[in-house]
Design a protein around this motif. Structure first.
Motif, mmCIF file in Angstrom:
data_model
loop_
_atom_site.group_PDB
_atom_site.id
_atom_site.type_symbol
_atom_site.label_atom_id
_atom_site.label_comp_id
_atom_site.label_asym_id
_atom_site.label_seq_id
_atom_site.Cartn_x
_atom_site.Cartn_y
_atom_site.Cartn_z
ATOM 1 N N ASN A 198 -11.368 42.899 32.559
ATOM 2 C CA ASN A 198 -12.453 42.345 33.365
ATOM 3 C C ASN A 198 -12.447 42.875 34.796
ATOM 4 O O ASN A 198 -13.061 42.286 35.679
ATOM 5 C CB ASN A 198 -12.350 40.814 33.373
ATOM 6 N N CYS A 222 -18.777 44.850 40.408
ATOM 7 C CA CYS A 222 -19.400 43.535 40.275
ATOM 8 C C CYS A 222 -20.391 43.523 39.118
ATOM 9 O O CYS A 222 -20.455 42.559 38.347
ATOM 10 C CB CYS A 222 -20.122 43.153 41.564
ATOM 11 N N ARG A 280 -18.472 43.362 35.896
ATOM 12 C CA ARG A 280 -17.912 42.028 35.660
ATOM 13 C C ARG A 280 -18.969 41.055 35.176
ATOM 14 O O ARG A 280 -18.699 40.183 34.360
ATOM 15 C CB ARG A 280 -17.321 41.479 36.957
ATOM 16 N N SER A 281 -20.186 41.212 35.726
ATOM 17 C CA SER A 281 -21.226 40.251 35.374
ATOM 18 C C SER A 281 -21.612 40.371 33.903
ATOM 19 O O SER A 281 -22.216 39.467 33.342
ATOM 20 C CB SER A 281 -22.454 40.446 36.271
ATOM 21 N N PHE A 285 -11.406 30.386 31.556
ATOM 22 C CA PHE A 285 -10.043 30.258 32.052
ATOM 23 C C PHE A 285 -9.340 29.023 31.479
ATOM 24 O O PHE A 285 -9.982 28.060 31.083
ATOM 25 C CB PHE A 285 -10.047 30.150 33.572
ATOM 26 N N PHE A 302 -17.098 25.346 39.371
ATOM 27 C CA PHE A 302 -17.307 25.176 40.814
ATOM 28 C C PHE A 302 -17.420 23.684 41.105
ATOM 29 O O PHE A 302 -18.375 23.025 40.681
ATOM 30 C CB PHE A 302 -18.546 25.951 41.262
ATOM 31 N N VAL A 309 -26.637 36.510 40.952
ATOM 32 C CA VAL A 309 -26.150 37.832 40.552
ATOM 33 C C VAL A 309 -27.222 38.594 39.780
ATOM 34 O O VAL A 309 -27.468 39.764 40.033
ATOM 35 C CB VAL A 309 -24.860 37.710 39.719
ATOM 36 N N ARG A 347 -21.444 28.485 31.220
ATOM 37 C CA ARG A 347 -21.605 29.254 32.468
ATOM 38 C C ARG A 347 -21.426 30.750 32.210
ATOM 39 O O ARG A 347 -22.194 31.574 32.712
ATOM 40 C CB ARG A 347 -20.580 28.773 33.498
ATOM 41 N N GLU A 382 -11.642 33.521 41.420
ATOM 42 C CA GLU A 382 -11.623 34.317 40.195
ATOM 43 C C GLU A 382 -12.855 34.058 39.349
ATOM 44 O O GLU A 382 -13.468 34.991 38.815
ATOM 45 C CB GLU A 382 -10.373 33.989 39.374
ATOM 46 N N ALA A 383 -13.218 32.782 39.240
ATOM 47 C CA ALA A 383 -14.394 32.447 38.441
ATOM 48 C C ALA A 383 -15.631 33.092 39.041
ATOM 49 O O ALA A 383 -16.477 33.626 38.327
ATOM 50 C CB ALA A 383 -14.562 30.936 38.356
ATOM 51 N N ALA A 384 -15.742 33.055 40.363
ATOM 52 C CA ALA A 384 -16.902 33.653 41.027
ATOM 53 C C ALA A 384 -16.929 35.169 40.791
ATOM 54 O O ALA A 384 -17.974 35.722 40.463
ATOM 55 C CB ALA A 384 -16.872 33.349 42.520
ATOM 56 N N SER A 385 -15.767 35.821 40.926
ATOM 57 C CA SER A 385 -15.763 37.270 40.690
ATOM 58 C C SER A 385 -16.102 37.583 39.253
ATOM 59 O O SER A 385 -16.774 38.573 38.979
ATOM 60 C CB SER A 385 -14.397 37.906 40.983
ATOM 61 N N SER A 386 -15.633 36.737 38.318
ATOM 62 C CA SER A 386 -15.888 37.052 36.914
ATOM 63 C C SER A 386 -17.372 36.905 36.577
ATOM 64 O O SER A 386 -17.838 37.453 35.591
ATOM 65 C CB SER A 386 -15.031 36.188 35.993
ATOM 66 N N LEU A 387 -18.121 36.163 37.419
ATOM 67 C CA LEU A 387 -19.570 36.101 37.212
ATOM 68 C C LEU A 387 -20.253 37.321 37.821
ATOM 69 O O LEU A 387 -21.458 37.497 37.673
ATOM 70 C CB LEU A 387 -20.148 34.843 37.854
ATOM 71 N N GLY A 388 -19.484 38.131 38.559
ATOM 72 C CA GLY A 388 -20.053 39.329 39.166
ATOM 73 C C GLY A 388 -20.472 39.127 40.606
ATOM 74 O O GLY A 388 -21.179 39.954 41.171
ATOM 75 N N MET A 389 -20.042 38.020 41.230
ATOM 76 C CA MET A 389 -20.400 37.814 42.633
ATOM 77 C C MET A 389 -19.620 38.794 43.501
ATOM 78 O O MET A 389 -18.454 39.083 43.234
ATOM 79 C CB MET A 389 -20.058 36.395 43.066
#
Ligand code: ATP
Ligand code: MG
Lengths: 254, 337
Positions: free
Chosen positions: A52, A87, A90-91, A97, A103, A119, A163, B203-210
């Protein structure tokens, strides 16, 4: 013959002198479910994080969807990818996890829309519609206005799956998605994952749930001390392991 | 006596003798305070008048704390103008401080060593020198820079020329001094907030591509706010009072206005009280605002948000009401048996 979704050839990774991955070979075909098992500290999370782009591998070749991870091959040279490109990559890969990592300051609905809106630049209305569909799919349409702290662990993990799916990923990575859950909540998350597998999603699942691996996986990889000790059909690998280490490991987790 | 058929348990409550004594002492202390605040003293003059051919004289008494003067000046335009300036200085200096503080905190946590050491030095310098000295410095800066230009150092390239005397009016000197100083304190507060956000969120934010910027703006900062807001509230209240130092560089904020008035009429104490009461009033308003702001940013962190004071008061009143109501059925039952 289509290219595999993930292809690792002799992938190595070390942190400050500790060699975590020592030449991992792995192939994940499109539409298949791959389970990754192995003892704690064997490098399972590290491998997922490399796939990833959360970590950079140091040696070997790692291809996702036919493209090198972290680099671009042009005119016989390797170019490092820019942060922007990484990025975007990754998206297109969903990640779930162990500790959910929802969030905390956003409602369930906003957790599922934020990636789409920020994104992928989806219009907020369309994002909300899609989010509601996904929440319904994981059985949580009634919880959209709640905050993560108001949900049970199993519910939080199902939101986390929604999500990740909201980004329309081509590949889903699960890092011990049920390890932080009370035993009675494990089933609801595994059910969602089974449903996802049936829909044809390509998945790599790090898990200690051998029942799930046996039932759903197309291939099982046993990672030990940074190398793949054994791999193959789950019925074969889990029922009649050939390596001593795997026999040992299975006798502990089962 | 034991509980009678599902009714409330009747018990003799424990006597808290210590609490009663402490309460009594406090009542006496408060009474003394009220007494002295409301006391009257002779002001040295006598007033005489003749009633029915009889001339009587008595000493004139005044409030010891000259409340009449305190309240006379309370809403004069000079004081109110000063008050406005105090509030303006507080708000603007805090805005500078917060923006600067967050920027410096982000720089401090950057993997770039040059950025992080610059940020560290900033905090080191501005926390290490008194804010009063900094105010005097900015007030007097035109003594060493008649004009300033922004450009590349050592190359004689300038993009912008500024007349320092015109730029550093007393108000602006105070604003810059207070804001830069606050930035150093806010950066420490912001840094503790940023550190408090769980690594997994990033990590969660980066994994969404942010991107890194999006992650900071959309995920980390909003959650850091929960940690940042309470001490920032204290900073605002502290800033409100620190603005009084600006009176030393001829900014006529509320204390400066009070000083100007007592320089003319020598009523020093009443005017200091006038200014103090205004500080107390604004502090009270700010504290109320802080409560609601904290509540807003705590959403998601607690399963049920804390009740507002009004809701709590209503609950307490209901509690008192029910205390008076419950014994009644028990009494009627006793009569009937
Ligand atoms: N950032 C890091 N710095 C240094 N060492 C690390 C880092 N991340 C992981 N490691 C080490 O790498 C090894 C493999 O870690 P990894 O998290 O991949 O294991 P794992 O197979 O996922 O284990 P678990 O089942 O406990 O999650 C461990 O020994 C760990 O201590
Ligand atoms: Mg792990």
């Amino acid at each position: 013959m289509t290219t595999p979704m993930v292809e690792a050839r002799a992938v190595c990774k070390h942190y400050a002198g500790v060699e975590v991955l020592k030449g991992v070979d792995l192939t994940v075909n499109r539409g298949e479910v791959t389970c990754l098992i192995g003892p704690s500290g064997s490098g399972k999370s590290t491998l997922l994080r490399c796939i990833n782009h959360l970590e950079k591998h140091d040696a070997g070749e790692l291809l996702v969807d036919g493209q090198l991870v972290g680099y671009e091959a042009r005119d016989g040279k390797l170019y490092e990818r820019s942060d922007k490109q990484i990025c975007v990559e990754r998206s297109r890969i969903g990640m779930v996890f162990q500790r959910f990592n929802l969030f905390q300051h956003l409602t369930v609905l906003d957790n599922v829309t934020i990636g789409q809106v920020k994104v992928k630049n989806v219009a907020p209305d369309a994002a909300a519609t899609r989010a509601r569909e996904l929440l319904a799919r994981v059985g949580l349409e009634a919880k959209e206005k709640n905050y993560p702290s108001q949900l049970s662990g199993g519910q939080q993990q199902r939101v986390a799956i929604a999500r990740a799916l909201a980004m329309e990923p081509k590949l889903m990575l699960f890092d011990e998605p049920t390890s932080a859950l009370d035993p009675e909540l494990v089933g609801e998350v595994l059910d969602v994952m089974k449903d996802l597998a049936r829909s044809g999603m390509t998945m790599i699942v790090v898990t200690h749930e051998m029942g799930f691996a046996r039932e759903v996986a197309d291939t099982v990889y046993f990672l030990d001390r940074g190398i793949i000790e054994e791999s193959g059909d789950p019925r074969q690998v889990l029922s009649a392991p050939s390596s001593e280490r795997l026999k040992n490991f299975l006798s502990k987790v089962l | 006596m034991t509980s009678d058929g599902g009714g409330a348990v009747k018990v003799v409550p424990v006597r808290h003798v210590g609490r009663w004594i402490a309460g009594a002492v406090m009542i006496v202390v408060v009474a003394m305070l009220v007494h002295t605040l409301l006391s009257k003293v002779p002001n040295g003059q006598t007033s005489c008048h003749t009633v029915n051919g009889l001339r009587t004289c008595h000493n004139v008494v005044n409030w010891r704390f000259s409340w009449n003067i305190v309240f006379h000046y309370f809403t004069t335009s000079e004081i109110l103008h000063g008050l406005l300036l105090t509030v303006e200085l507080t708000i603007l200096a805090m805005i500078i401080g917060i923006v600067l503080g967050i920027t410096i905190a982000v720089m401090r946590l950057s993997p770039n060593r040059l950025l992080s050491s610059t940020a560290w030095s900033y905090t080191w310098f501005f926390r290490g020198t008194p804010v009063y000295v900094q105010l005097l410095f900015w007030f007097n800066i035109s003594a060493i820079y008649q004009s300033m230009s922004i450009g590349l150092p050592f190359l004689n390239v300038a993009f912008l020329h500024i007349n320092t005397v015109a730029l550093f009016t007393p108000f602006r000197a105070a604003l810059i001094g207070l804001g830069l100083n606050e930035g150093a304190y806010m950066s420490e507060i912001a840094r503790s907030g940023l550190i408090a956000v769980d690594e997994g969120q990033i990590e969660a934010a980066s994994s969404l591509g942010m991107t890194r910027g999006q992650t900071l703006r959309l995920v980390v900062l909003p959650q850091a706010m929960r940690v940042i807001i309470p001490p920032t509230g204290n900073e605002v209240i502290s800033m409100l009072k620190t603005t009084s130092l600006a009176s030393a560089i001829s900014v006529v904020e509320v204390l400066g206005a009070a000083q100007n008035i007592y320089a003319a009429n020598y009523e020093v104490m009443p005017l200091l009280i006038t200014a103090s009461i205004w500080y107390l009033i604004i502090t009270t308003v700010l504290s109320i605002g802080q409560f609601y702001l904290e509540r807003h940013f705590a959403r998601g962190a607690q399963r049920t948000p804390p009740p507002t004071p009004i809701a709590r008061l209503r609950h307490d009143l209901k509690g008192i009401g029910s205390k008076f109501r419950t014994p009644r059925p028990a009494m009627t039952r006793e009569v009937s048996t």
